[in-house]
Every structure is written in structure tokens, then in C-alpha cells.
Design a protein around this motif. Structure first.
Motif, mmCIF file in Angstrom:
data_model
loop_
_atom_site.group_PDB
_atom_site.id
_atom_site.type_symbol
_atom_site.label_atom_id
_atom_site.label_comp_id
_atom_site.label_asym_id
_atom_site.label_seq_id
_atom_site.Cartn_x
_atom_site.Cartn_y
_atom_site.Cartn_z
ATOM 1 N N ASP A 84 0.824 -1.205 0.000
ATOM 2 C CA ASP A 84 0.000 0.000 0.000
ATOM 3 C C ASP A 84 0.859 1.256 0.000
ATOM 4 O O ASP A 84 0.403 2.330 -0.393
ATOM 5 C CB ASP A 84 -0.918 0.012 1.230
ATOM 6 N N MET A 85 2.109 1.099 0.441
ATOM 7 C CA MET A 85 2.993 2.255 0.547
ATOM 8 C C MET A 85 4.438 1.778 0.611
ATOM 9 O O MET A 85 4.724 0.711 1.150
ATOM 10 C CB MET A 85 2.638 3.061 1.794
ATOM 11 N N PHE A 113 7.278 4.702 -6.353
ATOM 12 C CA PHE A 113 6.389 5.618 -7.079
ATOM 13 C C PHE A 113 6.274 5.222 -8.552
ATOM 14 O O PHE A 113 5.180 5.186 -9.122
ATOM 15 C CB PHE A 113 6.941 7.036 -6.933
ATOM 16 N N GLY A 116 3.962 2.501 -9.218
ATOM 17 C CA GLY A 116 2.551 2.760 -8.945
ATOM 18 C C GLY A 116 2.141 2.751 -7.493
ATOM 19 O O GLY A 116 0.945 2.652 -7.181
ATOM 20 N N VAL A 117 3.119 2.882 -6.587
ATOM 21 C CA VAL A 117 2.824 2.817 -5.153
ATOM 22 C C VAL A 117 3.088 4.183 -4.510
ATOM 23 O O VAL A 117 4.149 4.767 -4.741
ATOM 24 C CB VAL A 117 3.699 1.753 -4.461
ATOM 25 N N PRO A 118 2.162 4.713 -3.706
ATOM 26 C CA PRO A 118 2.457 5.953 -2.966
ATOM 27 C C PRO A 118 3.721 5.766 -2.146
ATOM 28 O O PRO A 118 3.869 4.754 -1.440
ATOM 29 C CB PRO A 118 1.230 6.128 -2.063
ATOM 30 N N SER A 119 4.629 6.720 -2.237
ATOM 31 C CA SER A 119 5.956 6.523 -1.630
ATOM 32 C C SER A 119 6.423 7.756 -0.888
ATOM 33 O O SER A 119 6.118 8.885 -1.269
ATOM 34 C CB SER A 119 6.983 6.145 -2.711
ATOM 35 N N VAL A 146 -2.300 8.709 5.042
ATOM 36 C CA VAL A 146 -2.465 8.115 3.718
ATOM 37 C C VAL A 146 -3.504 6.995 3.764
ATOM 38 O O VAL A 146 -4.329 6.843 2.853
ATOM 39 C CB VAL A 146 -1.119 7.572 3.190
ATOM 40 N N PRO A 150 -6.577 8.268 1.246
ATOM 41 C CA PRO A 150 -5.661 7.884 0.161
ATOM 42 C C PRO A 150 -5.564 8.961 -0.905
ATOM 43 O O PRO A 150 -6.519 9.706 -1.165
ATOM 44 C CB PRO A 150 -6.295 6.601 -0.398
ATOM 45 N N GLU A 153 -4.003 9.691 -6.820
ATOM 46 C CA GLU A 153 -3.007 9.005 -7.631
ATOM 47 C C GLU A 153 -1.731 8.916 -6.809
ATOM 48 O O GLU A 153 -1.549 9.682 -5.854
ATOM 49 C CB GLU A 153 -2.748 9.763 -8.933
ATOM 50 N N PRO A 154 -0.846 7.952 -7.135
ATOM 51 C CA PRO A 154 0.380 7.813 -6.339
ATOM 52 C C PRO A 154 1.196 9.104 -6.297
ATOM 53 O O PRO A 154 1.340 9.789 -7.311
ATOM 54 C CB PRO A 154 1.146 6.700 -7.068
ATOM 55 N N LEU A 156 4.914 11.000 -4.674
ATOM 56 C CA LEU A 156 6.261 10.808 -4.153
ATOM 57 C C LEU A 156 6.573 12.000 -3.258
ATOM 58 O O LEU A 156 6.665 13.130 -3.745
ATOM 59 C CB LEU A 156 7.265 10.713 -5.306
#
Length: 247
Positions: A84-85, A113, A116-119, A146, A150, A153-154, A156
């Protein structure tokens, strides 16, 4: 919530251990980090040799590669689910302004990121006292935010935390990157065999550190959060370059 942790200081770094312990209270944690210090590795992938994944007695996994390798391997080959992160850190030392180009801490988050992952990259903006608990608590609060709200969109995010006890923080500020003066020259020396060697010089002092920058926020004991992007296009030069080619 499932969080993948990495860093550039190595799987044995104290900042990583404190971060993992703190986040384990709110999420399922997997740690995949370099087997040794890879500070300054930037966004490099290892393509000239195979990578090996091992597990330490702490439960942390480590890779004989770069921070980017670690996240890439974990997300695309090791884990059976998309995290998820991705959180990278806690780096011992700031990653502000031009530091972001070289930072392995930010590179690990960047790879998440790009996949495709929130980072989030989190750094303790000092080399002295070592208030890792402060940075870990900030990271936990951001991760919970987060989870509760959420991103569409992802994103960074580059987070720099002043090296002070948590109660001494003066708030949080959304910032832009500042700029540094050019780096100090390389330092020439000799090794025990009499061969000439060179050490990369220290980073330059802050040049653009005015209000709104990450440098300014940290100096005021405020947590700096800077959203980063990967598009390096210099849009202001597109038309001038077209005219230059036609001239």
C-alpha cells in the motif's frame, strides 16, 4: 495496511530499525534494504550481475545491490501483493535541494512511485543528536493519514524532519526544493601504497533557502514535505530550441 521499507544506509542502520518498530504498530511491515551503505547511489539498477536476497536475524531482508534494486526486486518479484505504501529511511542526514538528485533514500521511494505505489522518503536533517524517534513518529502519522485519506493518484513525497525531540517541532510545511551552492572540490590524498586517491567533496551550503523552501522550513524546526516529480523536461526551453534548430 502493508508497507515496504527500504533505505540507503544498509539493513543494519539504526534509523531503519526504529522506523520498522514504530510502523509495525499500524501496519504489516516488510523490510528489504541494501546489504551495505549505498548512500549517493541515486536511481541506479544493477544490470551486470544477479542479485541475491538474504534474511538477517532481525527478519529484515537485504540485497547485494542498490536501494532501487531493493524496491524493484521486492515489488516485482518477492512480494505476492502490491504494498500500500513504500517508505524509505530514516536517512541520517538531510535530503534537501540538490541532494535529491544523488540520494539513495529518495531513489528507493522513487522506484516505488514509478511502480505505482504511494511513496515517502524520510530523512533526519542532521548528523548530530539522532532523534530518530521523532522522524519515525512523523512517518507513522503520515502513513496513517495516507491510509485514512488515500491519494487520488500515487505521490512521491520527500520529508525532512528537524533533529529535535518531537515536542519541539513547530509544525509541518509543504515546501519546494531549495538549491545549494556547488559542491566543495574533491580532496586529494594518498592510500597506504602511495597511490593517489580522491574523496568527493562536501555538499555546498544552502544558496536558495528562502521562505517556502525545504531549507527554510527545517531551519524553523518545521517538518518539510516536498512533492517530487520525475519529468525532467525543461519546458521553458522547448520553443527556444525549436527556433534555434530552424535558425
Amino acid at each position: 495496511m502493508r508497507i515496504l521499507l527500504s533505505n540507503d544506509d544498509g539493513y543494519f542502520a539504526p534509523g531503519l530499525a526504529i522506523l520498522a518498530d514504530t510502523l509495525s504498530h499500524i501496519a504489516d511491515i516488510t523490510v528489504v534494504a541494501p546489504e551495505r551503505d549505498r548512500s549517493g547511489a541515486s536511481n541506479s539498477l544493477t544490470l551486470d550481475r544477479p542479485l541475491m536476497l538474504r534474511q538477517a536475524s532481525t527478519g529484515f531482508y537485504y540485497v547485494n545491490g542498490t536501494p532501487t534494486d531493493c524496491v524493484h526486486l521486492a515489488v516485482t518479484g518477492m512480494l505476492d501483493h502490491l504494498p500500500d505504501m513504500v517508505i524509505s529511511g530514516i536517512n541520517h542526514g538531510a535530503n534537501m535541494g540538490d541532494d535529491t538528485i544523488y540520494s539513495g533514500t529518495i531513489a528507493a521511494a522513487t522506484e516505488g512511485f514509478l511502480l505505482g505505489v504511494p511513496s515517502l522518503a524520510i530523512s533526519l536533517a542532521s548528523y548530530s543528536a539522532g532523534n530518530y524517534a521523532t522522524a519515525a513518529r512523523v512517518a507513522s502519522e503520515l502513513a496513517q493519514r495516507v491510509m485514512a485519506r488515500p491519494f487520488a493518484e500515487p505521490l512521491l513525497l520527500n520529508v525532512n524532519v528537524p533533529d529535535v525531540p518531537y515536542q519541539d517541532l513547530k509544525g509541518t510545511e509543504i515546501t519546494r526544493l531549495g538549491r545549494r551552492h556547488k559542491a566543495e572540490p574533491v580532496v586529494r590524498s594518498s592510500n597506504p601504497r602511495g597511490q593517489t586517491v580522491y574523496w568527493v567533496g562536501a555538499a555546498g551550503a544552502a544558496q536558495d533557502a528562502g521562505k517556502g523552501t525545504d531549507f527554510h522550513a527545517v531551519a524553523k524546526k518545521r517538518v518539510s514535505i516536498t512533492p517530487l516529480q520525475m519529468d525532467l523536461t525543461q519546458f521553458s526551453q522547448l520553443e527556444p530550441l525549436q527556433a534555434w534548430l530552424k535558425a
